[in-house]
Design an enzyme around this catalytic site. Structure first.
Site, PDB file in Angstrom:
ATOM      1  N   GLY A 145      11.718 -14.992 -24.741  1.00 61.73           N
ATOM      2  CA  GLY A 145      11.851 -16.202 -23.941  1.00 61.73           C
ATOM      3  C   GLY A 145      12.301 -15.831 -22.546  1.00 61.73           C
ATOM      4  N   TYR A 203      14.112 -11.634 -26.375  1.00 59.17           N
ATOM      5  CA  TYR A 203      15.165 -12.642 -26.251  1.00 59.17           C
ATOM      6  C   TYR A 203      15.765 -12.947 -27.627  1.00 59.17           C
ATOM      7  CZ  TYR A 203      17.518 -17.011 -25.004  1.00 59.17           C
ATOM      8  OH  TYR A 203      18.445 -18.002 -24.800  1.00 59.17           O
ATOM      9  N   HIS A 216       8.252  -5.555 -27.463  1.00 56.95           N
ATOM     10  CA  HIS A 216       7.309  -6.548 -27.997  1.00 56.95           C
ATOM     11  C   HIS A 216       6.309  -5.912 -28.958  1.00 56.95           C
ATOM     12  CE1 HIS A 216       8.479  -9.977 -25.496  1.00 56.95           C
ATOM     13  NE2 HIS A 216       8.771  -9.071 -24.577  1.00 56.95           N
ATOM     14  N   GLU A 224       4.367  -7.354 -30.811  1.00 58.60           N
ATOM     15  CA  GLU A 224       3.179  -8.201 -30.955  1.00 58.60           C
ATOM     16  C   GLU A 224       2.080  -7.887 -29.950  1.00 58.60           C
ATOM     17  OE1 GLU A 224       6.100  -9.020 -29.825  1.00 58.60           O
ATOM     18  OE2 GLU A 224       6.079 -10.594 -28.311  1.00 58.60           O
ATOM     19  N   LYS A 282      -8.507 -19.022 -33.591  1.00 57.51           N
ATOM     20  CA  LYS A 282      -9.963 -19.005 -33.363  1.00 57.51           C
ATOM     21  C   LYS A 282     -10.689 -17.979 -34.237  1.00 57.51           C
ATOM     22  CE  LYS A 282     -13.296 -20.702 -30.812  1.00 57.51           C
ATOM     23  NZ  LYS A 282     -13.387 -22.103 -30.359  1.00 57.51           N
TER      24      LYS A 282
END
Ligand code: XMP
Length: 544
Positions: free
Chosen positions: A55, A83, A189, A191, A390
Site C-alpha cells: 500500500g 506494507y 513483492h 507477486e 480474464k
C-alpha cells in the site's frame, strides 16, 4: 459446500490483483477484500490463509490503513507483503521507520531455505553480504535469488517471536517469520514477475503453510457453475446481451450449457463490427451453431449510421453508440417480455475496479452495457463470471468448446469501428476500414504463424492489439495514369500487458510493405498507408 479459499486484504497497493492472480495459479481460489472488512466477516469466510498487500502509506502515520491485532491471533496463517509486512510488525510490537536506503527495482535477496516460505528457492550462495544492522539469523540465509523491491520504510526491529529469514545488502529484514504462530512477512513483492521465484514463495505459503489442497481448476469451475446456475435459475428465463467479445461469449456458453433454451441472447449488430464478425458470431451461437439457446440478431446498422451522420466528436460518437445500443436492446427486450434474470459478462477485475472487491478503487463504468439494467424488465442480475480473471475466462471458454479464435481474440472496443474512423462515420468509410483492417490482421497473423512454425514460439514483435483505422485525411496520389484524391489508412499495432501503457509493435518492414501493397490495390478509396508508432502515453491505443 465451503470452497477452500485464501483471502487477500487490500491495502491500496498497485499489484493487488496480481497477488490474487498468482495465488490462483497455485490452484487455490482467492478473493480480494478491502482492509476495512471486519474481523467477523473474515472469520465467517473461513479462509485457509490471509495475505495482506502492499500500500502507499507508512504504517506509523496517523490514520494509515491498519488492522487489529486479533487478525494475527486467530491461528489462520497470515502473510504480509511490503506494507502488509510492515503492518504486521508494527501491530505486533516491532518497529517500522524510514529506511536509510530506499530500495527500488530488481534486487538480489538472500533467503533462508529452512524457512517454509523459501523452500527450494534460489541458488546456494557463498558470498552473503550482511546489512548494516547485524542480526545473527543472517548467517542462515544461504540462498540467493532476485526480488522486486519498492519501499521507503523498513522493518528496523522485528516483533517478538519473529526471526529474519531473508535480507538484502540494504534491508536486514527482507522477510520474517514466526513459525509457531504461522505469521510471515515479506518486504519485497513476490507477486511481480521480476521476483523470479515469487510464485514459488506464494505456492509455499498457500499450499504448504496454509495447507490448501489446490483443487481450484477451470473444469471444476465450469461444472460447479453449471450446477449453481441451474439451482438459481430454476425454470426462469434469462436474457443476455451478446457482443461477440470474450466475456459475453463465455457467459453465453456457460448459461447455454446450464439452462439451454431458457436463455435468450440478443446480439446487436451495430454495423461497426470488423469484417464478417456479425456472421461469425451468428455461426457460433445462431441456430446452426453448437449451442442450445435462443439467438436473436438485430441488424441495426442503418439506425446507427443515421444517428451518427454529421457527428465528428469522439465522445459524442461513443455516447450515441452506447445510447442506441440501449434503445435497440430495450425494444427487443419488450418483445420478449418480463424475464427473471438479466445476465452480464462482468469479470473479476470489473468487480475490483468498481470498488466492490478491493481497495484500489478506480471507478470504471461498464462502458459497453452501461445503464442496461434500467431499461429491461427483470428480477435479478446474474453474473456467472464475476469471480474470474480474464485468462480464467478464456480457459473456461475453451472448456466450453468455444473456438480458439474467439477465446483468444484481441480486445475490440464496444463502440467498434465508430472510434476507428476519425470524424464522421458513414457506411462507405466503415466498409473501407473493415477491408483494410482485415488485410492488416490477415498479414500480421500469417507472418506470426510462419515465424512460430519456424521458431517454435511467437515472434517478439507480436502485437497484443492491432488494427487499421481510417484517418480523415485525403491526399493526392496517382494510380495508373490517374490522379487520385483519397483517404489515408492508419496501421496501429501495440505491445502491452495491461493496456494502460503500450509500445508500438515492431512489425517487420516487409510485412508492412505487403499490407500497404494489398490495401492500396484491394481497397477502393485509399491511396496512402501510414503507420502510427506512438507509444501510450502520450498516445492512446485507439485513435479516438
Ligand atoms: P485507449 O485507446 O484508451 O485503449 O488506449 C485502451 C484499451 O481500451 C479499449 N477501448 C475501449 N473499449 N469502449 C471499449 O469497450 C471504449 O470506448 C474504448 N476505448 C478504448 C481499446 O481498444 C484498448 O484495448
Amino acid at each position: 459446500m465451503d470452497k477452500e479459499k485464501v483471502i487477500v486484504l487490500d491495502f491500496g497497493g498497485q499489484y493487488n490483483q496480481l497477488v490474487a492472480r498468482r495465488v490462483r495459479e497455485c490452484n487455490v481460489y482467492c478473493e480480494i477484500y478491502s482492509y476495512r472488512t471486519d474481523l467477523d466477516t473474515i472469520k465467517a469466510m473461513n479462509p485457509k490463509g490471509i495475505i495482506l498487500t502492499g500500500g502507499p502509506n507508512s504504517v506509523y502515520e496517523e490514520g494509515a490503513p491498519s488492522y487489529s491485532r486479533e487478525l494475527f491471533e486467530m491461528g489462520i496463517p497470515v502473510l504480509g507483503l511490503c506494507y502488509g509486512a510492515q503492518l504486521m510488525q508494527h501491530v505486533l510490537g516491532g518497529t517500522v521507520e524510514k529506511a536509510p536506503v530506499r530500495e527500488y527495482g530488481k534486487t538480489e535477496v538472500f533467503v533462508n531455505t529452512k524457512s517454509e516460505l523459501f523452500k527450494s528457492v534460489g541458488k546456494a550462495s557463498t558470498s552473503i553480504p550482511t546489512p548494516d544492522i547485524s542480526l545473527p539469523e543472517h548467517a542462515a540465509n544461504n540462498s540467493a535469488t532476485q526480488c522486486w523491491m519498492s519501499h521507503n520504510d523498513y522493518i528496523s526491529k522485528m516483533a517478538e517471536g519473529f526471526i529474519s529469514v531473508a535480507h538484502t545488502a540494504d534491508c536486514p529484514v527482507a522477510a520474517a517469520e514466526n513459525k509457531a504462530r504461522n505469521l510471515y512477512a515479506i518486504q519485497f513483492h513476490p507477486e511481480v514477475l521480476h521476483t523470479i521465484e515469487g510464485t514459488k514463495m506464494l505456492y509455499n505459503f498457500v499450499r504448504n503453510i496454509c495447507g490448501c489442497a489446490g483443487d481450484w481448476r477451470m473444469d471444476s469451475f465450469v461444472e460447479t457453475s453449471i450446477k449453481e446456475i441451474r439451482e438459481k435459475v430454476g425454470n426462469g428465463k434469462v436474457l443476455l446481451a451478446l457482443s461477440g467479445g470474450v466475456d459475453s461469449s463465455v457467459a453465453a456458453g456457460l448459461l447455454s450449457k446450464a439452462i439451454g433454451k431458457q436463455l435468450t441472447c440478443v446480439f446487436v449488430d451495430h454495423g461497426l463490427l470488423r469484417k464478417n464478425e456479425g456472421d461469425e458470431v451468428e455461426a457460433i451461437f445462431g441456430p446452426k451453431g453448437d449451442f442450445d439457446l435462443n439467438f436473436i440478431r438485430v441488424n441495426a446498422s442503418d439506425r446507427y449510421y443515421a444517428k451518427l451522420a454529421g457527428v465528428e466528436e469522439p465522445e459524442k460518437k461513443r455516447k450515441i453508440i452506447g445510447e442506441e445500443f440501449i434503445r435497440v436492446f430495450e425494444e427487443e427486450a419488450k418483445k420478449i417480455g418480463t424475464v427473471d434474470f438479466l445476465a452480464q459478462g462482468t469479470i473479476y477485475p470489473d468487480v475490483v475496479e468498481s470498488g466492490l472487491g478491493g481497495e484500489s478503487a478506480v471507478i470504471k463504468s461498464h462502458h459497453n452495457v452501461g445503464g442496461l439494467p434500467d431499461y429491461v424488465d427483470f428480477k435479478e442480475i446474474i453474473e456467472p463470471l464475476r469471480n474470474l480473471f480474464k485468462d480464467e475466462v478464456r480457459q473456461a471458454g475453451l472448456e466450453l468448446g468455444l473456438p480458439r479464435e474467439l477465446v483468444f481474440r484481441q480486445p475490440f472496443p464496444g463502440p467498434g469501428l465508430g472510434i476507428r474512423i476519425i470524424g464522421e462515420v458513414t457506411a462507405a468509410k466503415v466498409s473501407i476500414v473493415q477491408d483494410a483492417d482485415y488485410i492488416f490482421r490477415e498479414e500480421v497473423d500469417r507472418a506470426a504463424a510462419e515465424y512460430e512454425n519456424e521458431h517454435g514460439e511467437a515472434p517478439s514483435w507480436m502485437p497484443n492489439q492491432y488494427f487499421a483505422a481510417l484517418s480523415n485525411m485525403r491526399s493526392v496520389g496517382v494510380m495508373g495514369d490517374e490522379r487520385t484524391y483519397d483517404y489515408a489508412v492508419v496501421l496501429r499495432a501495440v505491445r502491452t500487458i495491461d493496456f494502460m501503457t503500450a509500445e508500438s509493435a515492431n512489425i517487420p518492414y516487409d510485412v508492412l510493405q505487403t499490407v500497404m501493397n494489398r490495401i492500396i490495390k484491394e481497397v477502393r478509396g485509399v491511396n496512402r498507408t501510414l503507420v502510427d508508432i506512438t507509444s501510450k502515453p502520450p498516445g492512446t491505443i485507439e485513435l479516438e
